[in-house]
Design a protein around this motif. Structure first.
Motif, short mmCIF file in Angstrom:
data_model
loop_
_atom_site.label_atom_id
_atom_site.label_comp_id
_atom_site.label_asym_id
_atom_site.label_seq_id
_atom_site.Cartn_x
_atom_site.Cartn_y
_atom_site.Cartn_z
N ARG A 1 0.84 -1.20 0.00
CA ARG A 1 0.00 0.00 0.00
C ARG A 1 0.88 1.25 0.00
N ASP B 1 0.58 4.10 1.70
CA ASP B 1 0.93 4.61 3.03
C ASP B 1 2.02 3.77 3.69
N LYS B 2 1.99 2.47 3.47
CA LYS B 2 2.99 1.59 4.06
C LYS B 2 4.35 1.81 3.39
N LYS C 1 -0.61 7.93 6.42
CA LYS C 1 -2.01 7.83 6.02
C LYS C 1 -2.68 9.20 6.05
N GLU D 1 -4.32 11.13 2.85
CA GLU D 1 -5.73 11.54 2.89
C GLU D 1 -5.89 13.05 2.83
N LYS E 1 -4.34 7.63 -2.85
CA LYS E 1 -5.20 6.97 -1.88
C LYS E 1 -4.33 5.99 -1.10
N CYS E 2 -4.62 5.83 0.19
CA CYS E 2 -3.81 4.97 1.06
C CYS E 2 -3.75 3.53 0.56
N SER E 3 -4.87 3.05 0.05
CA SER E 3 -4.96 1.64 -0.32
C SER E 3 -4.35 1.35 -1.68
N ARG E 4 -3.89 2.35 -2.39
CA ARG E 4 -3.31 2.18 -3.72
C ARG E 4 -2.02 1.36 -3.62
N ASN E 5 -1.88 0.35 -4.46
CA ASN E 5 -0.65 -0.44 -4.51
C ASN E 5 0.39 0.29 -5.34
#
Length: 135
Positions: free
Chosen positions: A16, A18-19, A34, A38, A50-54
């Protein structure tokens, strides 16, 4: 052949945004990463992230932190936070970005000028300050 296998396994790895930002040491915590994503402080390939974007190798990020804006290209993918020398291998900042950040820092430094005193006031100077304040 081993390095080619490592590149393939890195491309298969899904991490992700954010990670990755946290692992690359742009932010101290994942929560801070995160919050920045956001809040619109991170753009992925020219669009708001977006945080969940790979993340993908070769993708361009624009990261705004305080007065500075960094344009980086993702060179490697990792979901583990390691030391700073290893984290710097995950990305490469563009030459244009480095030049703009240095110019901005020089401008801010010039604008600040010599604002404060260069020494602590001695006893005589303190008395003058107190007299001035009492008026």
């Amino acid at each position: 052949m081993n390095t080619q296998h490592q590149k393939e396994s890195q491309q298969d790895k899904k991490v992700r945004l954010d990670k990755w930002l946290w692992a690359a040491r742009f932010f101290k915590t994942r929560g801070a990463a995160k919050q920045a994503v956001e809040g619109g402080k991170v753009h992925y390939e020219g669009q708001r992230g977006k945080c969940s974007r790979n993340v993908e190798i070769g993708a361009q990020l624009i990261i705004r932190q305080g007065y500075e804006e960094k344009k980086v290209v993702i060179r490697a993918i990792s979901d583990q936070r390691r030391g700073a020398p290893e984290a710097q291998l995950l990305y490469q900042e563009t030459e244009e970005s480095i030049k703009l950040r240095e110019e901005g820092a020089a401008q801010r430094k010039a604008m600040r000028g010599n604002v404060g005193p260069d020494h602590r006031p001695n006893k005589k100077e303190r008395r003058k300050i107190m007299q001035f304040k009492d008026r």
